[in-house]
Design a protein around this motif. Structure first.
Motif, PDB file in Angstrom:
ATOM      1  N   ILE A  89       0.774  -1.342  -0.166  1.00 17.51           N
ATOM      2  CA  ILE A  89      -0.073   0.036   0.058  1.00 17.51           C
ATOM      3  C   ILE A  89       1.141   1.355  -0.234  1.00 17.51           C
ATOM      4  O   ILE A  89       2.239   1.268   0.678  1.00 17.51           O
ATOM      5  CB  ILE A  89      -1.069   0.029   1.163  1.00 17.51           C
ATOM      6  CG1 ILE A  89      -1.908  -1.316   0.786  1.00 17.51           C
ATOM      7  CG2 ILE A  89      -1.897   1.368   1.226  1.00 17.51           C
ATOM      8  CD1 ILE A  89      -2.228  -1.358   2.724  1.00 17.51           C
ATOM      9  N   VAL A 139      -2.236  -1.465  -3.388  1.00 18.17           N
ATOM     10  CA  VAL A 139      -3.178   0.483  -2.968  1.00 18.17           C
ATOM     11  C   VAL A 139      -2.675   1.202  -3.324  1.00 18.17           C
ATOM     12  O   VAL A 139      -1.518   0.524  -2.490  1.00 18.17           O
ATOM     13  CB  VAL A 139      -3.860  -0.505  -2.077  1.00 18.17           C
ATOM     14  CG1 VAL A 139      -4.675   1.166  -1.650  1.00 18.17           C
ATOM     15  CG2 VAL A 139      -4.491  -1.749  -1.781  1.00 18.17           C
ATOM     16  N   PHE A 164      -7.462  -0.741   3.883  1.00 17.88           N
ATOM     17  CA  PHE A 164      -5.968  -0.947   3.969  1.00 17.88           C
ATOM     18  C   PHE A 164      -6.546  -3.042   3.916  1.00 17.88           C
ATOM     19  O   PHE A 164      -6.347  -3.215   3.029  1.00 17.88           O
ATOM     20  CB  PHE A 164      -5.517  -0.349   4.257  1.00 17.88           C
ATOM     21  CG  PHE A 164      -5.285   0.642   3.814  1.00 17.88           C
ATOM     22  CD1 PHE A 164      -5.360   1.410   2.502  1.00 17.88           C
ATOM     23  CD2 PHE A 164      -5.198   1.896   4.487  1.00 17.88           C
ATOM     24  CE1 PHE A 164      -5.061   2.498   2.558  1.00 17.88           C
ATOM     25  CE2 PHE A 164      -4.517   3.388   4.223  1.00 17.88           C
ATOM     26  CZ  PHE A 164      -4.666   3.284   2.838  1.00 17.88           C
TER      27      PHE A 164
END
Length: 426
Positions: free
Chosen positions: A261, A361, A418
């Protein structure tokens, strides 16, 4: 290839938001990064969303890129083209919503362009031309503090008029509530008076359905994903949309690889999401000043991730509080600080992919755009929704092989976003 609906999105996360909305409402949709190369084999779809990075560039550049995209979509037979903007109307007095809207309206024949950023599903409503966020005027809400385009006026008629050469009118809620005929009559009256655009009120999805039904019979409109919802439902109701055999499971079938992420947004929602992620994932917070100074911060971040990513998802964050961002901008300038963070996060994302990350992400509109450009991804198929406005994306035609991504606008998603995203991306 012929399509029913085309869209030109002013940033990459906004493009994903719209593509997600169109897919949920019955359209086979693909998101491209820029105008696709002729060699890219696109699947048969009902809608194409072209993602551009034109929200914060000089207005002349935005007009040029949007016009080229419009010509390409028009060449595919698009019945209507939506210029997709942020639901918080992020822009400055120099543009770019007004200049691009007027340019596209002129290319489409000079009608008064219908404009609305309303999207009640995400708390954005417009009442007598004023934009509200979860019941608060935009300029009194936390979303006023966009790092590049802070919004200090909720009256969109005034905001758009300052960016436009032609007049800007208003389609008030009573007119919208009266139905499509009333809205069409109002737009015709504004066109006869020389207005180039009109802000339209909308409080509920029924209002968006009315506006979408009207816009579908025009060549161009400007709005957030809420207007896309109205357009998609109008198309489905028309009977022109064929059945879609592709399932959500087809889009999110496993790709394997590592997961990461990368965060560049400084929105309050994203800051909270990073805090929550720290409870279950390794999180590295970058020093923004060191990034601007050209230190070895990027190399250190890659090394840090390399020691941990094989054990599970890692988070690398260049975000900061609005106060910290404002101080950084005052010292180095808005453009310098913003570009430094975009360059750093995009380089980090690319290095992570080189090291085997296939589930990624990215949080933040500008961060997402820079990272996708750096990775050279040409297009995405739209998968199931992680949170309102944020779908899982499956890459199409990229050199690294198939990947699963999520491009999250800073303000979107709940505090466990997340972890939820990682659970859906295998």
């Amino acid at each position: 290839m012929t399509i029913l609906l085309g869209s030109i999105a002013d940033d990459y996360t906004g493009a994903s938001d719209l593509a997600n909305t169109l897919t949920k409402n019955g359209l086979r949709t693909i998101q491209t990064v820029g105008i696709p190369d002729a060699a890219l084999d696109l699947p048969d779809v009902d809608a194409i969303v072209i993602a551009l990075k034109i929200r914060s560039v000089p207005a002349a550049n935005a007009i040029f890129l949007a016009s080229e995209a419009y010509r390409w979509l028009h060449g595919l037979g698009a019945r209507h083209v939506l210029y997709k903007i942020c639901s918080t109307f992020d822009s400055t007095d120099a543009g770019n919503i007004g200049p691009v809207t007027e340019a596209l309206g002129s290319m489409a024949g000079g009608d008064t362009v219908l404009v609305t950023p309303a999207f009640p599903e995400t708390g954005r409503t417009v009442y007598f031309g004023n934009l509200f966020v979860n019941g608060q005027l935009l300029n009194e809400s936390p979303l006023k503090d966009h790092p590049l385009n802070p919004m200090h006026d909720a009256n969109l008629v005034r905001v758009l008029a300052r960016q436009s050469r032609g007049g800007v009118g208003l389609v008030e809620l009573p007119t919208v509530s009266a139905g499509t005929a009333a809205v069409k009559s109002r737009l015709h009256a504004l066109r006869d008076k020389g207005f180039s655009a009109a802000i339209a009120d909308a409080l509920v999805e029924r209002d968006l359905e009315t506006l979408g039904a009207v816009a579908l019979h025009m060549k161009v409109s400007t709005g957030a994903s809420g207007l896309g919802l109205g357009l998609a439902r109008a198309l489905v109701q028309s009977g022109e949309v064929p059945p879609n055999p592709t399932t959500a499971a087809d889009i999110i079938r496993p790709v394997g690889g590592l997961a990461a992420i990368v965060v560049g947004s400084c929105s309050s929602a994203t800051l909270r999401q990073v805090e929550i992620a720290e409870q279950s994932m390794p999180v590295l917070r970058l020093d923004s000043e060191r990034l601007i100074g050209g230190s070895d911060e990027i190399s250190a971040a890659i090394s840090w991730a390399g020691e941990r990513v094989s054990s599970g998802p890692v988070v690398i964050s260049a975000s900061g509080t609005p106060e910290a961002v404002a101080e950084l901008q005052s010292r180095y300038g808005r453009d310098v600080s913003g570009h430094a963070i975009e360059a750093a996060t995009s380089n980090i994302a690319a290095e992570l992919v080189t090291r085997g990350v296939r589930r990624l992400v990215i949080a933040g509109g500008e961060t997402s755009g820079a990272a996708v450009d750096r990775l050279g991804i040409p297009a995405f198929l739209i998968g199931p929704e992680i949170a309102p406005g944020v779908p899982v994306l499956r890459t199409v035609g990229n050199a690294q092989g198939e990947m699963l991504l999520a491009l999250k606008s800073g303000n979107f998603g709940g505090e466990n976003f997340f972890a939820t995203a990682m659970s859906m991306m295998r």
